[in-house]
Design a protein around this motif. Structure first.
Motif, PDB file in Angstrom:
ATOM      1  N   GLY A 272       0.784  -1.240  -0.122  1.00  0.00           N
ATOM      2  CA  GLY A 272       0.069  -0.083  -0.021  1.00  0.00           C
ATOM      3  C   GLY A 272       0.930   1.360  -0.035  1.00  0.00           C
ATOM      4  O   GLY A 272       0.231   2.309  -0.324  1.00  0.00           O
ATOM      5  N   ALA A 273       2.013   1.221   0.400  1.00  0.00           N
ATOM      6  CA  ALA A 273       2.998   2.360   0.441  1.00  0.00           C
ATOM      7  C   ALA A 273       3.427   2.940  -0.814  1.00  0.00           C
ATOM      8  O   ALA A 273       3.129   4.081  -1.078  1.00  0.00           O
ATOM      9  CB  ALA A 273       3.978   2.239   1.166  1.00  0.00           C
ATOM     10  N   THR A 274       3.446   2.052  -1.788  1.00  0.00           N
ATOM     11  CA  THR A 274       3.959   2.508  -3.080  1.00  0.00           C
ATOM     12  C   THR A 274       3.220   1.898  -4.156  1.00  0.00           C
ATOM     13  O   THR A 274       3.724   2.278  -5.564  1.00  0.00           O
ATOM     14  CB  THR A 274       5.427   1.855  -3.234  1.00  0.00           C
ATOM     15  N   ALA A 275       2.037   0.951  -3.937  1.00  0.00           N
ATOM     16  CA  ALA A 275       1.502   0.501  -5.038  1.00  0.00           C
ATOM     17  C   ALA A 275       0.503   1.217  -5.724  1.00  0.00           C
ATOM     18  O   ALA A 275      -0.144   2.144  -4.999  1.00  0.00           O
ATOM     19  CB  ALA A 275       0.888  -0.784  -4.767  1.00  0.00           C
ATOM     20  N   ALA A 276       0.214   1.217  -6.869  1.00  0.00           N
ATOM     21  CA  ALA A 276      -0.771   2.047  -7.487  1.00  0.00           C
ATOM     22  C   ALA A 276      -2.468   1.139  -7.083  1.00  0.00           C
ATOM     23  O   ALA A 276      -2.188   0.046  -6.962  1.00  0.00           O
ATOM     24  CB  ALA A 276      -0.801   1.976  -8.936  1.00  0.00           C
ATOM     25  N   SER A 277      -3.386   1.930  -7.118  1.00  0.00           N
ATOM     26  CA  SER A 277      -4.725   1.334  -6.867  1.00  0.00           C
ATOM     27  C   SER A 277      -5.349   0.439  -7.789  1.00  0.00           C
ATOM     28  O   SER A 277      -6.224  -0.207  -7.596  1.00  0.00           O
ATOM     29  CB  SER A 277      -5.673   2.402  -6.399  1.00  0.00           C
ATOM     30  N   ARG A 282       4.307  -0.546  -8.538  1.00  0.00           N
ATOM     31  CA  ARG A 282       5.245   0.150  -7.313  1.00  0.00           C
ATOM     32  C   ARG A 282       6.170   1.004  -8.162  1.00  0.00           C
ATOM     33  O   ARG A 282       6.874   0.815  -9.134  1.00  0.00           O
ATOM     34  CB  ARG A 282       6.111  -1.041  -6.778  1.00  0.00           C
ATOM     35  N   TYR A 283       6.277   2.322  -7.268  1.00  0.00           N
ATOM     36  CA  TYR A 283       7.466   3.113  -7.997  1.00  0.00           C
ATOM     37  C   TYR A 283       8.727   2.480  -7.690  1.00  0.00           C
ATOM     38  O   TYR A 283       8.960   1.726  -6.931  1.00  0.00           O
ATOM     39  CB  TYR A 283       7.150   4.497  -7.058  1.00  0.00           C
ATOM     40  N   GLU A 284       9.557   3.270  -8.541  1.00  0.00           N
ATOM     41  CA  GLU A 284      11.147   2.472  -8.747  1.00  0.00           C
ATOM     42  C   GLU A 284      11.713   2.719  -7.232  1.00  0.00           C
ATOM     43  O   GLU A 284      12.503   1.866  -7.058  1.00  0.00           O
ATOM     44  CB  GLU A 284      11.896   3.259  -9.938  1.00  0.00           C
ATOM     45  N   ARG A 285      11.363   3.842  -6.634  1.00  0.00           N
ATOM     46  CA  ARG A 285      12.143   4.013  -5.338  1.00  0.00           C
ATOM     47  C   ARG A 285      11.014   3.799  -4.439  1.00  0.00           C
ATOM     48  O   ARG A 285       9.908   4.238  -4.176  1.00  0.00           O
ATOM     49  CB  ARG A 285      12.352   5.546  -5.133  1.00  0.00           C
ATOM     50  N   GLU A 286      11.323   2.949  -3.337  1.00  0.00           N
ATOM     51  CA  GLU A 286      10.587   2.581  -2.272  1.00  0.00           C
ATOM     52  C   GLU A 286      10.229   3.845  -1.165  1.00  0.00           C
ATOM     53  O   GLU A 286       9.433   3.727  -0.711  1.00  0.00           O
ATOM     54  CB  GLU A 286      11.551   1.407  -1.619  1.00  0.00           C
ATOM     55  N   SER A 287      10.955   4.989  -1.322  1.00  0.00           N
ATOM     56  CA  SER A 287      10.660   5.874  -0.444  1.00  0.00           C
ATOM     57  C   SER A 287       9.474   6.801  -1.037  1.00  0.00           C
ATOM     58  O   SER A 287       8.662   7.569  -0.411  1.00  0.00           O
ATOM     59  CB  SER A 287      11.641   6.903  -0.506  1.00  0.00           C
ATOM     60  N   SER A 424      18.041  14.531   0.451  1.00  0.00           N
ATOM     61  CA  SER A 424      18.924  13.512   0.270  1.00  0.00           C
ATOM     62  C   SER A 424      18.830  13.086  -1.113  1.00  0.00           C
ATOM     63  O   SER A 424      19.473  12.267  -1.568  1.00  0.00           O
ATOM     64  CB  SER A 424      19.137  12.660   1.409  1.00  0.00           C
ATOM     65  N   GLU A 425      17.565  13.056  -1.716  1.00  0.00           N
ATOM     66  CA  GLU A 425      17.466  12.232  -2.935  1.00  0.00           C
ATOM     67  C   GLU A 425      17.291  13.441  -4.129  1.00  0.00           C
ATOM     68  O   GLU A 425      17.253  14.576  -4.111  1.00  0.00           O
ATOM     69  CB  GLU A 425      15.989  11.654  -3.032  1.00  0.00           C
ATOM     70  N   ALA A 426      17.713  12.935  -5.395  1.00  0.00           N
ATOM     71  CA  ALA A 426      17.751  13.581  -6.541  1.00  0.00           C
ATOM     72  C   ALA A 426      16.612  13.346  -7.318  1.00  0.00           C
ATOM     73  O   ALA A 426      15.832  12.177  -7.351  1.00  0.00           O
ATOM     74  CB  ALA A 426      18.990  13.632  -7.279  1.00  0.00           C
ATOM     75  N   GLU A 427      16.020  14.007  -8.398  1.00  0.00           N
ATOM     76  CA  GLU A 427      15.005  14.071  -9.228  1.00  0.00           C
ATOM     77  C   GLU A 427      15.516  12.622  -9.913  1.00  0.00           C
ATOM     78  O   GLU A 427      16.742  12.417 -10.567  1.00  0.00           O
ATOM     79  CB  GLU A 427      14.838  15.012 -10.132  1.00  0.00           C
ATOM     80  N   LEU A 430      12.696   9.921 -14.566  1.00  0.00           N
ATOM     81  CA  LEU A 430      11.854   8.761 -15.212  1.00  0.00           C
ATOM     82  C   LEU A 430      10.511   9.531 -15.095  1.00  0.00           C
ATOM     83  O   LEU A 430      10.040  10.287 -14.037  1.00  0.00           O
ATOM     84  CB  LEU A 430      11.962   7.507 -14.494  1.00  0.00           C
ATOM     85  N   GLY A 431       9.709   9.011 -16.179  1.00  0.00           N
ATOM     86  CA  GLY A 431       8.439   9.758 -16.328  1.00  0.00           C
ATOM     87  C   GLY A 431       7.501   9.582 -15.198  1.00  0.00           C
ATOM     88  O   GLY A 431       6.772  10.579 -14.549  1.00  0.00           O
ATOM     89  N   LEU A 432       7.367   8.372 -14.731  1.00  0.00           N
ATOM     90  CA  LEU A 432       6.370   8.322 -13.638  1.00  0.00           C
ATOM     91  C   LEU A 432       6.615   8.909 -12.222  1.00  0.00           C
ATOM     92  O   LEU A 432       6.026   9.583 -11.397  1.00  0.00           O
ATOM     93  CB  LEU A 432       6.155   6.931 -13.406  1.00  0.00           C
ATOM     94  N   GLU A 433       7.758   8.832 -11.871  1.00  0.00           N
ATOM     95  CA  GLU A 433       8.467   9.075 -10.710  1.00  0.00           C
ATOM     96  C   GLU A 433       8.678  10.747 -10.606  1.00  0.00           C
ATOM     97  O   GLU A 433       8.145  11.348  -9.449  1.00  0.00           O
ATOM     98  CB  GLU A 433       9.789   8.582 -10.292  1.00  0.00           C
ATOM     99  N   ASP A 434       8.968  11.184 -11.705  1.00  0.00           N
ATOM    100  CA  ASP A 434       8.913  12.668 -11.659  1.00  0.00           C
ATOM    101  C   ASP A 434       7.455  13.505 -11.942  1.00  0.00           C
ATOM    102  O   ASP A 434       7.222  14.448 -11.260  1.00  0.00           O
ATOM    103  CB  ASP A 434       9.905  13.198 -13.022  1.00  0.00           C
TER     104      ASP A 434
END
Length: 474
Positions: A272-277, A282-287, A424-427, A430-434
């Protein structure tokens, strides 16, 4: 459209003679190999550059002709899309001919930024004269820009109300009326500095042409979108990654943040933290938490065999997408050859306002890649909202400084200032994450603006959804 963007008469018979589907380059596949006997790299490159310069001037003028066709005599944008399709393949050939010249020891290549345009500069190594095969893109762009400025200045000087407008603007400034965003607080920073720097700081944050892309106070459900491409010119390069998701940006961000924190703490299922409904994506980054987003999708696209052969190490480093592995043998289809993918994306862009950071970039690629997009945009069925002018006009943290003399409006910086991306993270590029960090930042920014009575809720705010849309007057 009798003339192209450079004022040259268009030879439409020549255009009709072009094999837009089969290729418009002067070289065969065999001619691209080092040591080929079919023609020298120099001569083939000169011929291809001549075709490209001629074709791109027509493509550039097509947009002006189409968008200013108020009588709707031009029904379709198919011609410029077809020309751009052929021009991309021509550009692949040009890149490989340059590679051939390097391999044969005729020249070396380095990238150079000239004005707004980046070009590849050939440096001869064996006495070859390369003056006639240098990329003229920057010179052409500069000449067009000069003509536009001269035309605009002529139009301004001919307006009878110009003097009165200047007086009104001066009176408004004297009366102390706000002129937008960070400009008021930033103007004093330029006192005593170089005049050009002071003017730049004073002008920063004021309404300009970008204001038409700002959201209104009733903005709610939107689709955020970001694309990754193999370069910056939509008539030369390919869309290789599209990411989008939907979000209600009028929702209370504190509630969404609390839900995300609970998920991170294990109060919800791990997915549920990163999954689409709508499919467990899941997003590429777990954060990255869904944080109120839904309908997430990532669409990968390929490139031609010639583009894959040339490769693009810069894009590979930036995005992690190696186009050398996205050729036809990979099975990943090209976006400009996939009508179903184009129809699906267009349908989503018509359903709700779409949001992008520096949206004119996406818009230009969509115009020359998606069948029906230009027609739908001109008809007023597409609304575009841009978070870059939100940053520039409504985020004091973006004001110019020594490190960023024109203001720091990068997506990464905007997202960090709005708490949508950890320091601490950079952009990710990638399309979805950005698209995700952009929407989260936008929602949080709008909540702050609403609470402070600024932005859409300020004196100059817009009612309704806002955004750029053809055929609508405010």
């Amino acid at each position: 459209m009798p003339r192209d963007a450079d004022g040259t008469l268009i030879d439409w018979q020549w255009v009709r003679s072009l094999d837009l589907a089969g290729g418009i380059g002067c070289a065969s596949d065999a001619d691209l190999d080092p040591g080929a006997s079919g023609g020298s790299a120099h001569d083939l490159l000169a011929a291809d550059y001549a075709v490209r310069d001629r074709l791109e001037a027509i493509i550039a003028q097509c947009n002006t002709a189409f968008m200013t066709d108020f009588d709707r005599l031009i029904a379709s944008y198919r011609l410029p899309r077809a020309l751009a399709y052929a021009n991309r393949r021509l550009n692949d050939e040009i890149a490989l001919l340059i590679d051939r010249g390097v391999a044969e020891g005729h020249w070396t290549v380095h990238d150079e930024q000239r004005g707004r345009v980046g070009v590849q500069v050939l440096v001869p190594t064996d006495g070859t004269d390369v003056a006639d095969i240098q990329d003229r893109t920057a010179d052409i762009d500069e000449a067009r820009s000069a003509r536009r400025k001269a035309r605009m200045n002529q139009e301004r000087s001919g307006r009878s109300g110009m003097a009165r407008a200047n007086l009104d603007a001066a009176a408004a400034t004297t009366a102390g009326r706000p002129t937008g965003g960070a400009a008021t607080s930033s103007a004093s920073a330029g006192a005593g500095a170089d005049d050009a720097v002071a003017r730049r700081i004073a002008d920063y944050g004021r309404p300009d042409w970008r204001s038409s892309y700002l959201p209104g106070r009733d903005i709610a459900d939107v689709i955020g979108i970001d694309i990754e491409t193999s370069g910056t010119d939509p008539a030369r390069v390919y869309i290789i990654d599209v990411g989008f998701e939907c979000m209600d940006v009028s929702a209370d961000p504190s509630a969404a943040a609390a839900a995300a924190a609970a998920a991170a703490a294990g109060a919800t299922a791990a997915s549920g933290a990163t999954a689409a409904s709508d499919g467990g994506y899941r997003y590429e980054r777990e954060s990255y938490a869904a944080d109120g987003a839904y309908g997430q999708a990532r669409l990968p696209f390929g490139v031609t065999a010639r583009a894959a052969r040339h490769g693009n190490p810069f894009i590979a480093r930036l995005t992690g997408i190696d186009i050398a592995e996205r050729g036809p043998e990979s099975g990943v289809r090209l976006f400009d050859e996939w009508p179903a993918a184009q129809r699906g994306l267009l349908m989503r862009l018509e359903q709700r306002p779409y949001v992008a950071h520096n949206a004119t970039f996406e818009h230009k690629f969509f115009m020359l890649n998606i069948a029906g997009y230009a027609e739908s945009y001109r008809a007023g069925r597409i609304t575009i909202i841009d978070t870059m002018p939100m940053s520039r006009q409504w985020d004091p943290g973006s004001a110019p400084d020594d490190a960023h003399p024109y203001g720091d409006n990068r997506l990464e910086s905007y997202a960090k200032r709005q708490g949508a991306l950890p320091e601490s993270e950079a952009e990710r590029h990638l399309g979805l994450e950005d698209a995700h960090i952009m929407l989260v930042a936008m929602r949080r920014h709008l909540a702050d603006l609403r609470a402070e009575g600024r932005g859409p809720w300020g004196a100059d705010g817009r009612v309704g959804v806002g955004g750029k849309r053809c055929g609508r007057r405010y």
